[in-house]
Scaffold this motif. Structure first.
Motif, PDB file in Angstrom:
ATOM      1  N   HIS A 188       0.328  -0.934  -0.240  1.00 24.11           N
ATOM      2  CA  HIS A 188       0.144  -0.060   0.163  1.00 24.11           C
ATOM      3  C   HIS A 188       0.562   1.550  -0.210  1.00 24.11           C
ATOM      4  O   HIS A 188       0.842   1.835   0.712  1.00 24.11           O
ATOM      5  N   PRO A 189       2.041   1.662  -1.105  1.00 23.11           N
ATOM      6  CA  PRO A 189       2.599   2.576  -0.708  1.00 23.11           C
ATOM      7  C   PRO A 189       2.333   3.920  -1.092  1.00 23.11           C
ATOM      8  O   PRO A 189       1.063   3.888  -1.822  1.00 23.11           O
ATOM      9  N   SER A 190       2.630   4.686  -0.703  1.00 22.01           N
ATOM     10  CA  SER A 190       2.185   6.557  -0.920  1.00 22.01           C
ATOM     11  C   SER A 190       2.891   6.869  -2.626  1.00 22.01           C
ATOM     12  O   SER A 190       2.053   7.569  -2.721  1.00 22.01           O
ATOM     13  N   GLU A 191       3.917   6.357  -2.518  1.00 22.64           N
ATOM     14  CA  GLU A 191       4.776   6.749  -3.851  1.00 22.64           C
ATOM     15  C   GLU A 191       5.304   4.971  -3.984  1.00 22.64           C
ATOM     16  O   GLU A 191       5.551   4.545  -3.832  1.00 22.64           O
ATOM     17  N   LEU A 192       5.455   5.208  -5.250  1.00 20.71           N
ATOM     18  CA  LEU A 192       6.189   4.090  -6.676  1.00 20.71           C
ATOM     19  C   LEU A 192       6.269   4.125  -7.329  1.00 20.71           C
ATOM     20  O   LEU A 192       5.893   4.177  -8.250  1.00 20.71           O
ATOM     21  N   ASP A 193       7.731   3.956  -8.114  1.00 25.56           N
ATOM     22  CA  ASP A 193       8.020   4.206  -8.835  1.00 25.56           C
ATOM     23  C   ASP A 193       8.913   2.536  -8.777  1.00 25.56           C
ATOM     24  O   ASP A 193       9.620   2.291  -8.214  1.00 25.56           O
ATOM     25  N   HIS A 224      13.993  -1.448 -11.164  1.00 25.64           N
ATOM     26  CA  HIS A 224      14.800  -0.562  -9.358  1.00 25.64           C
ATOM     27  C   HIS A 224      13.852  -0.312  -9.581  1.00 25.64           C
ATOM     28  O   HIS A 224      12.629   0.011 -10.181  1.00 25.64           O
ATOM     29  N   VAL A 225      13.196  -0.395  -7.981  1.00 20.81           N
ATOM     30  CA  VAL A 225      11.602   0.401  -7.028  1.00 20.81           C
ATOM     31  C   VAL A 225      12.302   0.930  -5.896  1.00 20.81           C
ATOM     32  O   VAL A 225      13.128   1.123  -5.557  1.00 20.81           O
ATOM     33  N   ARG A 226      11.806   2.706  -6.642  1.00 19.02           N
ATOM     34  CA  ARG A 226      11.535   3.492  -5.419  1.00 19.02           C
ATOM     35  C   ARG A 226      10.027   3.472  -4.869  1.00 19.02           C
ATOM     36  O   ARG A 226       9.361   2.934  -5.657  1.00 19.02           O
ATOM     37  N   ILE A 227      10.253   2.831  -3.374  1.00 19.88           N
ATOM     38  CA  ILE A 227       8.710   2.852  -2.559  1.00 19.88           C
ATOM     39  C   ILE A 227       8.407   3.759  -1.694  1.00 19.88           C
ATOM     40  O   ILE A 227       9.391   2.833  -0.399  1.00 19.88           O
ATOM     41  N   VAL A 228       7.219   3.806  -1.088  1.00 19.83           N
ATOM     42  CA  VAL A 228       7.397   4.562   0.680  1.00 19.83           C
ATOM     43  C   VAL A 228       6.098   3.908   0.781  1.00 19.83           C
ATOM     44  O   VAL A 228       5.490   4.364   0.102  1.00 19.83           O
ATOM     45  N   SER A 229       6.594   3.428   1.955  1.00 22.83           N
ATOM     46  CA  SER A 229       4.879   2.870   2.853  1.00 22.83           C
ATOM     47  C   SER A 229       5.207   3.086   3.866  1.00 22.83           C
ATOM     48  O   SER A 229       6.142   2.864   4.434  1.00 22.83           O
ATOM     49  N   PRO A 230       4.236   2.986   4.866  1.00 23.98           N
ATOM     50  CA  PRO A 230       3.738   2.932   6.006  1.00 23.98           C
ATOM     51  C   PRO A 230       3.943   1.268   6.021  1.00 23.98           C
ATOM     52  O   PRO A 230       4.348   1.888   7.733  1.00 23.98           O
ATOM     53  N   GLU A 231       3.872   0.901   5.510  1.00 21.76           N
ATOM     54  CA  GLU A 231       3.832  -0.198   6.437  1.00 21.76           C
ATOM     55  C   GLU A 231       6.026  -0.716   6.710  1.00 21.76           C
ATOM     56  O   GLU A 231       6.453  -1.783   7.508  1.00 21.76           O
ATOM     57  N   PHE A 232       6.881   0.295   5.885  1.00 24.22           N
ATOM     58  CA  PHE A 232       8.124   0.033   6.311  1.00 24.22           C
ATOM     59  C   PHE A 232       8.548   1.032   7.539  1.00 24.22           C
ATOM     60  O   PHE A 232       9.553   0.837   8.072  1.00 24.22           O
ATOM     61  N   ALA A 233       7.385   1.419   8.667  1.00 21.32           N
ATOM     62  CA  ALA A 233       7.517   2.437  10.015  1.00 21.32           C
ATOM     63  C   ALA A 233       8.466   1.635  10.618  1.00 21.32           C
ATOM     64  O   ALA A 233       8.248  -0.069  11.230  1.00 21.32           O
ATOM     65  N   GLY A 234       9.169   1.486  11.274  1.00 22.99           N
ATOM     66  CA  GLY A 234      10.051   0.756  12.125  1.00 22.99           C
ATOM     67  C   GLY A 234      11.288   0.194  11.405  1.00 22.99           C
ATOM     68  O   GLY A 234      11.316  -0.560  12.924  1.00 22.99           O
ATOM     69  N   ALA A 235      11.142  -0.145  10.655  1.00 16.77           N
ATOM     70  CA  ALA A 235      11.454  -1.676  10.000  1.00 16.77           C
ATOM     71  C   ALA A 235      13.144  -1.486   9.297  1.00 16.77           C
ATOM     72  O   ALA A 235      13.291  -0.703   8.971  1.00 16.77           O
ATOM     73  N   LEU A 236      14.243  -2.133   9.523  1.00 11.72           N
ATOM     74  CA  LEU A 236      14.933  -1.653   9.145  1.00 11.72           C
ATOM     75  C   LEU A 236      15.515  -1.871   7.337  1.00 11.72           C
ATOM     76  O   LEU A 236      14.230  -2.681   7.478  1.00 11.72           O
ATOM     77  N   ASP A 280      15.199   0.778  -3.269  1.00  8.66           N
ATOM     78  CA  ASP A 280      14.878   2.150  -2.595  1.00  8.66           C
ATOM     79  C   ASP A 280      14.070   2.048  -1.225  1.00  8.66           C
ATOM     80  O   ASP A 280      12.819   3.013  -2.637  1.00  8.66           O
ATOM     81  N   ALA A 281      14.016   2.164  -0.420  1.00 12.12           N
ATOM     82  CA  ALA A 281      12.341   1.939   0.109  1.00 12.12           C
ATOM     83  C   ALA A 281      12.857   2.443   1.727  1.00 12.12           C
ATOM     84  O   ALA A 281      13.634   2.186   2.296  1.00 12.12           O
ATOM     85  N   LYS A 282      11.486   2.851   1.757  1.00 10.97           N
ATOM     86  CA  LYS A 282      11.201   4.182   2.851  1.00 10.97           C
ATOM     87  C   LYS A 282      10.010   3.908   3.136  1.00 10.97           C
ATOM     88  O   LYS A 282       9.055   4.075   2.380  1.00 10.97           O
ATOM     89  N   ALA A 283      10.048   4.641   4.799  1.00 10.99           N
ATOM     90  CA  ALA A 283       8.840   4.975   4.919  1.00 10.99           C
ATOM     91  C   ALA A 283       8.378   6.183   4.707  1.00 10.99           C
ATOM     92  O   ALA A 283       9.234   6.983   4.559  1.00 10.99           O
ATOM     93  N   PRO A 284       7.171   6.641   4.860  1.00 10.02           N
ATOM     94  CA  PRO A 284       6.247   7.991   4.951  1.00 10.02           C
ATOM     95  C   PRO A 284       7.180   9.318   5.610  1.00 10.02           C
ATOM     96  O   PRO A 284       7.345  10.613   5.527  1.00 10.02           O
ATOM     97  N   ASP A 285       8.068   8.932   7.204  1.00  8.00           N
ATOM     98  CA  ASP A 285       8.562  10.189   7.592  1.00  8.00           C
ATOM     99  C   ASP A 285      10.202  10.274   6.605  1.00  8.00           C
ATOM    100  O   ASP A 285      10.124  11.259   6.671  1.00  8.00           O
TER     101      ASP A 285
END
Length: 86
Positions: free
Chosen positions: A18-23, A43-55, A81-86
């Motif tokens: 459920h990403p907020s950004e996905l390329d 190449h995947v660039r993804i921002v997802s709240p599912e990643f919050a707190g995950a290494l 490139d995987a990031k949490a929304p923060d």
């Protein structure tokens, strides 16, 4: 096949994470002449709240799990490139 693979990668990541950004980019052109056994380079660039707190390693594992058998049958190389929304 690569356009269809990009869309399949996008579909699976969207459904699972459920990403907020996905390329999703086909980077096969960077590997011309490289033996890839009929599989693509992406190449995947993804921002997802599912990643919050995950290494980062856990984020990558979540992506691999979402992609399932594509990692064996359609993807030769995947940069992430995987990031949490923060």
């Amino acid at each position: 096949m690569t356009a269809a693979m990009v869309e399949e990668i996008r579909r699976r990541l969207d459904a699972a994470l459920h990403p907020s950004e996905l390329d999703v980019l086909d980077e096969g052109y960077k590997h011309a002449g490289h033996a890839n056994e009929g599989k693509g380079h992406f190449h995947v660039r993804i921002v997802s709240p599912e990643f919050a707190g995950a290494l980062p390693i856990k984020r990558h594992r979540m992506i691999y799990a979402a992609l399932g058998e594509l990692m064996d049958s359609g993807i030769h190389a995947l940069s992430i490139d995987a990031k949490a929304p923060d």
